[in-house]
Design a protein around this motif. Structure first.
Motif, PDB file in Angstrom:
ATOM      1  N   ARG A  55      46.156  48.760  41.399  1.00 27.53           N
ATOM      2  CA  ARG A  55      45.586  48.779  40.049  1.00 27.53           C
ATOM      3  C   ARG A  55      44.256  48.027  40.020  1.00 27.53           C
ATOM      4  O   ARG A  55      43.290  48.463  39.378  1.00 27.53           O
ATOM      5  N   ARG A  56      44.208  46.901  40.690  1.00 32.60           N
ATOM      6  CA  ARG A  56      42.977  46.120  40.732  1.00 32.60           C
ATOM      7  C   ARG A  56      41.872  46.880  41.460  1.00 32.60           C
ATOM      8  O   ARG A  56      40.685  46.791  41.101  1.00 32.60           O
ATOM      9  N   LEU A  57      42.240  47.623  42.478  1.00 34.16           N
ATOM     10  CA  LEU A  57      41.266  48.420  43.221  1.00 34.16           C
ATOM     11  C   LEU A  57      40.643  49.477  42.319  1.00 34.16           C
ATOM     12  O   LEU A  57      39.439  49.751  42.397  1.00 34.16           O
ATOM     13  N   GLU A  58      41.448  50.053  41.465  1.00 30.62           N
ATOM     14  CA  GLU A  58      40.952  51.072  40.534  1.00 30.62           C
ATOM     15  C   GLU A  58      40.003  50.487  39.497  1.00 30.62           C
ATOM     16  O   GLU A  58      39.009  51.118  39.121  1.00 30.62           O
ATOM     17  N   THR A  59      40.291  49.299  39.030  1.00 29.56           N
ATOM     18  CA  THR A  59      39.483  48.686  37.965  1.00 29.56           C
ATOM     19  C   THR A  59      38.361  47.804  38.507  1.00 29.56           C
ATOM     20  O   THR A  59      37.477  47.396  37.744  1.00 29.56           O
ATOM     21  N   GLY A  60      38.409  47.481  39.790  1.00 33.51           N
ATOM     22  CA  GLY A  60      37.396  46.598  40.368  1.00 33.51           C
ATOM     23  C   GLY A  60      37.660  45.127  40.126  1.00 33.51           C
ATOM     24  O   GLY A  60      36.804  44.276  40.404  1.00 33.51           O
ATOM     25  N   ASN A  61      38.851  44.813  39.648  1.00 34.38           N
ATOM     26  CA  ASN A  61      39.211  43.418  39.363  1.00 34.38           C
ATOM     27  C   ASN A  61      39.778  42.778  40.639  1.00 34.38           C
ATOM     28  O   ASN A  61      40.973  42.534  40.763  1.00 34.38           O
ATOM     29  N   LEU A  62      38.889  42.490  41.578  1.00 31.47           N
ATOM     30  CA  LEU A  62      39.316  42.056  42.915  1.00 31.47           C
ATOM     31  C   LEU A  62      38.921  40.626  43.257  1.00 31.47           C
ATOM     32  O   LEU A  62      39.272  40.138  44.333  1.00 31.47           O
ATOM     33  N   THR A  63      38.197  39.976  42.370  1.00 37.73           N
ATOM     34  CA  THR A  63      37.728  38.622  42.667  1.00 37.73           C
ATOM     35  C   THR A  63      37.915  37.717  41.460  1.00 37.73           C
ATOM     36  O   THR A  63      38.092  38.174  40.328  1.00 37.73           O
ATOM     37  N   MET A  64      37.852  36.408  41.720  1.00 36.66           N
ATOM     38  CA  MET A  64      37.945  35.408  40.668  1.00 36.66           C
ATOM     39  C   MET A  64      37.194  34.157  41.094  1.00 36.66           C
ATOM     40  O   MET A  64      37.311  33.741  42.256  1.00 36.66           O
ATOM     41  N   VAL A  65      36.414  33.598  40.219  1.00 35.90           N
ATOM     42  CA  VAL A  65      35.702  32.344  40.477  1.00 35.90           C
ATOM     43  C   VAL A  65      36.052  31.359  39.374  1.00 35.90           C
ATOM     44  O   VAL A  65      36.039  31.711  38.187  1.00 35.90           O
ATOM     45  N   SER A  66      36.387  30.123  39.758  1.00 38.32           N
ATOM     46  CA  SER A  66      36.716  29.103  38.758  1.00 38.32           C
ATOM     47  C   SER A  66      36.188  27.749  39.194  1.00 38.32           C
ATOM     48  O   SER A  66      36.424  27.316  40.325  1.00 38.32           O
ATOM     49  N   HIS A  67      35.470  27.096  38.280  1.00 39.48           N
ATOM     50  CA  HIS A  67      35.037  25.714  38.511  1.00 39.48           C
ATOM     51  C   HIS A  67      36.110  24.733  38.039  1.00 39.48           C
ATOM     52  O   HIS A  67      36.201  23.614  38.559  1.00 39.48           O
TER      53      HIS A  67
END
Length: 264
Positions: A55-67
């Motif tokens: 599902r993430r591959l389809e939507t492009g939701n593959l990364t996350m950055v957090s400070h």
């Protein structure tokens, strides 16, 4: 590992352990490789189910950055999502940079059963694959020769763009020959020279030549680099003309759905 990295990793691990959709967490990047500095970020792989990853591959939701998940000023976590099937595919047929990404990787937590399945899946990914080694060296040797010619073309045509690209490619494929000889994975560009410098068997003064070609790609510097690498040992050669193999690897690779020769 710096204390502030340890504290941040503990905070990051607790955060993802509280998320039931996360199946596991893997420490990667400069900290795992042992290349970390005090200001290094924290790289992790967030392991989710195969369905979640699809599902993430389809939507492009593959990364996350957090400070917020890091405990030190300027620090941040740089996370990528993955799944067990992708990890296993990387172990089976991943490119050298994809494999090297798991060098020193550490499982921070896992919900898989049996408990060691994630650990077992990553433990041998970053090992050099000797099958196909001679073929890879043959292809790198051809690229070395072709990019030497492009260096001369860049100077001849007073084309600094071509000259600088050609000089970088000359260093890349000369270095990849040395890494292959040592059965060391190519880590992609960021850590390439660091890893190449650690190769136990290489021509004397190689890294000084790399620096000279990179900073000042004169005919003297590029030719010296080429001669030192090309003559250091008897490299595997192609039975066909070099131009033919270069054409297949660099101009027709799209036709054969091949991984670009830069990344194999």
């Amino acid at each position: 590992m710096y204390d502030h990295h340890k504290a941040s990793i503990a905070k990051i691990t607790a955060h993802f352990e509280a998320d039931p959709t996360v199946m596991g967490l893997i420490l990667t990047g400069s900290i795992a490789h042992g290349f970390d500095r005090a200001d290094s970020d924290v790289d992790v792989l967030i392991v989710v189910s195969d369905d979640d990853f699809a599902r993430r591959l389809e939507t492009g939701n593959l990364t996350m950055v957090s400070h917020d998940l890091c405990t030190y000023e300027g620090g941040f976590v740089d996370a990528k999502y993955t799944c067990l099937s992708l990890i296993n595919q990387t172990a089976e047929k991943g490119s050298e940079p994809a494999r090297w990404a798991y060098d020193g990787a550490q499982v921070l937590f896992s919900r898989f059963s049996p408990a060691n399945i994630l650990e077992d899946s990553i433990k041998n990914i970053a090992s050099y694959q000797t099958e196909g080694k001679e073929n890879r060296m043959m292809r790198f040797r051809v690229q070395l020769q072709i990019w030497r010619w492009y260096c001369s073309e860049g100077r001849k045509k007073d084309n600094p763009y071509l000259l600088n690209v050609a000089a970088s490619k000359l260093v890349l494929f000369g270095g990849r020959l040395i890494l292959a000889h040592n059965e060391m994975l190519y880590p992609f560009h960021k850590w390439f020279l660091r890893v190449l410098g650690d190769a136990p068997e290489k021509p004397e003064g190689l890294m000084d030549l790399v620096d000279r070609v990179s900073r000042d790609p004169t005919e003297e510097n590029t030719e010296r680099f080429f001669e030192v690498v090309a003559n250091w040992k008897e490299w595997p050669t192609s039975p066909n003309r070099p131009g033919a193999l270069y054409m297949i690897d660099s101009e027709l690779n799209w036709l054969y759905l091949q991984t670009p020769v830069d990344d194999i």
